[in-house]
Design a protein around this motif. Structure first.
Motif, PDB file in Angstrom:
ATOM      1  N   UNK A   1       4.917   1.500  33.571  1.00 21.34           N
ATOM      2  CA  UNK A   1       3.971   1.772  33.950  1.00 21.34           C
ATOM      3  C   UNK A   1       4.867   2.577  35.638  1.00 21.34           C
ATOM      4  N   UNK A   2       5.405   2.719  35.673  1.00 24.25           N
ATOM      5  CA  UNK A   2       6.356   2.503  37.360  1.00 24.25           C
ATOM      6  C   UNK A   2       6.002   5.021  36.652  1.00 24.25           C
ATOM      7  N   UNK A   3       5.641   4.527  35.450  1.00 28.60           N
ATOM      8  CA  UNK A   3       5.681   6.316  35.342  1.00 28.60           C
ATOM      9  C   UNK A   3       4.830   6.716  35.385  1.00 28.60           C
ATOM     10  N   UNK A   4       3.691   5.799  35.103  1.00 30.18           N
ATOM     11  CA  UNK A   4       2.545   6.199  35.173  1.00 30.18           C
ATOM     12  C   UNK A   4       1.683   6.383  36.720  1.00 30.18           C
ATOM     13  N   UNK A   5       2.739   4.852  37.613  1.00 28.09           N
ATOM     14  CA  UNK A   5       1.964   5.387  38.623  1.00 28.09           C
ATOM     15  C   UNK A   5       2.303   6.235  39.918  1.00 28.09           C
TER      16      UNK A   5
END
Length: 364
Positions: free
Chosen positions: A26-30
């Motif tokens: 999720x953090x990588x997507x953001x």
């Protein structure tokens, strides 16, 4: 945009590893330019699972404290001292903006050192009974994300954020994947499918139950997709010769397995419970009695008490299993009722909520 750096630590079992990977994804997507480093125990399953998910990992020489007096406990102080020293070097070299811990003994030294250096730390507790590592880290953590009410008995109330447990995003909507699931596992679409899950390491009692019940399942005209866990696979793989039975050590396409299932038999670890609430399939929970404070039973009871699942304790399997299973497999209404009720407990946005908390730490 700044290139943020995150360290994610947690492991020992899938219940700690998969939430960690979900949060990182999720953090990588953001933050597509962000750098990630995982830290785990050097001889545990995270050393294989994390690289398969596409992330770097460093291993610490660390293990948990045995709950009974054993020779292994004598080495624990030396392992802890070494791991604290190694953690200092990892933090100095990587210079993370935030450190995230998802529980398990590997997370304890890394987050302890990080918090002592003033690096913002977030911990995520999956269970209704907090683990030793997270309780040890709670005082210095900035934020504590939880999945159950009443966790202030373990953690400072002002730090608690109720988010639910992070899960793999591909399981959030599985109903449209049923045909793909049946095809992938070469299952008969005219038969009901039982999915058996004993947790990432496997469950001896559940495996013994399934082996004993194979003739019973045949009389019920039920086909079986059976995850034994790697430790038990060699013992039970012979049943791949049995018509209508598939035995695997591990399921790498859980979304398709859930999609194909009509009924699920599962342990009641926190991650399994959270996933099954989202999947919305009728479940028979058989909680492990060999966990701290019987937390698997408490996890399952929270669902079963609201008619969202069937709970059978190991000690009652001989008496109740066949009758409960037969009633469930023969009643469309019962299966639909359980499926609808368990979905009420689902938290599909848990991973995003945890990432929101990480973002707050970045801003502060």
């Amino acid at each position: 945009m700044k290139q943020y750096k995150f360290i994610v630590s947690g492991g020992g079992t899938g219940g700690h590893i998969y939430p960690a990977i979900a949060i990182a994804n999720e953090l990588k997507a953001r933050f597509p330019q962000a750098r990630f480093l995982f830290v785990g125990a050097q001889d545990r399953m995270e050393m294989q699972k994390v690289p398969k998910a596409g992330y770097e990992i460093e291993g610490l020489w660390i293990s948990g404290i045995q709950r009974r007096l054993t020779f292994k406990n004598l080495s624990f102080p030396f392992k802890l001292i070494y791991s604290l020293s190694r953690s200092r070097k990892i933090l100095k070299d990587f210079q993370p903006d935030v450190v995230i811990g998802t529980g398990g003994f590997a997370s304890a030294p890394l987050l302890r050192v990080a918090s002592s250096k003033g690096i913002p730390c977030l911990i995520q507790e999956q269970n209704s009974f907090a683990g030793i590592a997270n309780k040890w880290l709670a005082k210095k953590a900035k934020t504590i994300c939880v999945a159950y009410a009443g966790m202030e008995k373990f953690f400072p109330k002002e730090k608690i954020v109720f988010t639910g447990n992070p899960v793999r995003q591909d399981i959030i909507e599985v109903s449209s994947k049923r045909a793909a699931g049946l095809k992938h596992f070469q299952l008969d679409e005219n038969k009901q499918t039982l999915l058996v899950l004993g947790g990432s390491l496997g469950a001896r009692t559940i495996n013994q139950l399934i082996e004993h019940s194979l003739p019973f399942f045949e009389t019920c005209e039920v086909q079986v997709l059976w995850q034994t866990g790697a430790y038990y696979y060699q013992t039970y793989k012979k049943h791949n010769q049995t018509p209508g039975v598939q035995v695997v050590d591990f399921l790498y396409t859980m979304d398709l397995a859930y999609a194909a299932a009509d009924v699920v038999i599962s342990r009641a670890g926190a991650l399994s419970v959270s996933e099954l609430c989202l999947v919305g399939k009728p479940v028979i929970f058989i909680p492990s009695p060999n966990v701290a404070e019987d937390h698997q039973k408490k996890n399952a009871l929270a669902i079963a008490s609201e008619n969202g699942a069937i709970l059978i304790e190991e000690k009652d399997l001989d008496i109740h299993f066949e009758s409960e299973f037969r009633t469930l497999i023969n009643s469309v209404e019962k299966r639909q009722q359980l499926a609808q009720n368990i979905q009420k407990f689902g938290k599909p946005k848990a991973t995003a909520a945890i990432a929101d908390e990480v973002e707050k730490l970045l801003k502060n």
